[in-house]
Write an enzyme that holds these catalytic residues in place. Structure first.
Site, short mmCIF file in Angstrom:
data_model
loop_
_atom_site.label_atom_id
_atom_site.label_comp_id
_atom_site.label_asym_id
_atom_site.label_seq_id
_atom_site.Cartn_x
_atom_site.Cartn_y
_atom_site.Cartn_z
N HIS A 123 0.87 -1.38 0.09
CA HIS A 123 0.20 0.17 -0.05
C HIS A 123 0.86 1.31 -0.01
CE1 HIS A 123 0.70 0.74 4.34
NE2 HIS A 123 0.33 -0.47 4.55
N CYS A 135 3.61 -4.49 6.56
CA CYS A 135 3.16 -4.63 5.18
C CYS A 135 4.17 -3.96 4.49
CB CYS A 135 1.97 -3.57 4.91
SG CYS A 135 0.42 -4.32 5.57
#
Length: 159
Positions: A123, A135
């Site tokens: 992201h 992430c």
């Protein structure tokens, strides 16, 4: 795609990126803030249709009420769910731009092992060098450059 010390390599280019605040791990656990090592696959793409055009024909829009279950005791652990939702979850439709475009990996999915960690996404980053909760994060420009060029099941290698 391959994570390297210089960034995320994809189609002959290297994109600066950030990883989890817990570094890299071979023993991922829910809440450890680490990015799991291994060979993963990109299995989905989510985007905010109110903020951007559809980046690929297989991208799925994020609607109000879309959530991601992150409670290890929940039967829908590490799955997209809808509000109202009584268990631990993360909102996918955020007020900031971090989740305007999300590449979903197959980490601990589709048959999640409780506590092994949920939702390893690619992201947008908050800013260069700012770590994630596990992430991989890229600049908005880099993420938007990669998204239309990626294919379902593209490999993500985190050595």
């Amino acid at each position: 795609m391959v994570l390297s010390p210089k960034g995320l390599r994809f189609l002959g280019r290297t994109y600066p990126c950030t990883i989890g605040k817990g570094g890299l791990t071979s023993r991922k656990r829910e809440g450890d803030g680490a990015t799991p090592r291994g060979a993963h696959r990109i299995v989905g793409m989510l985007y905010r249709p109110d903020r951007m055009a559809r980046p690929a024909d297989w991208a799925v829009p994020i609607h109000p009420g879309d959530l991601w279950s992150d409670g290890p005791g929940d039967e829908d652990y590490n799955m997209m769910v809808r509000a109202p939702y009584p268990h631990s979850h993360e909102k996918l439709r955020r007020s900031d731009p971090l989740y305007d475009l999300i590449l979903l990996t197959d980490w601990n999915w589709p048959y999640a092992v409780p506590g092994r960690g949920s939702a390893i996404f690619i992201h947008q980053w908050r800013r260069p060098g700012y770590p994630t909760e596990g992430c991989i994060a890229l600049s908005r420009q880099s993420l938007h450059h990669i998204a239309p060029r990626i294919r379902h099941r593209t490999r993500l290698v985190i050595p």
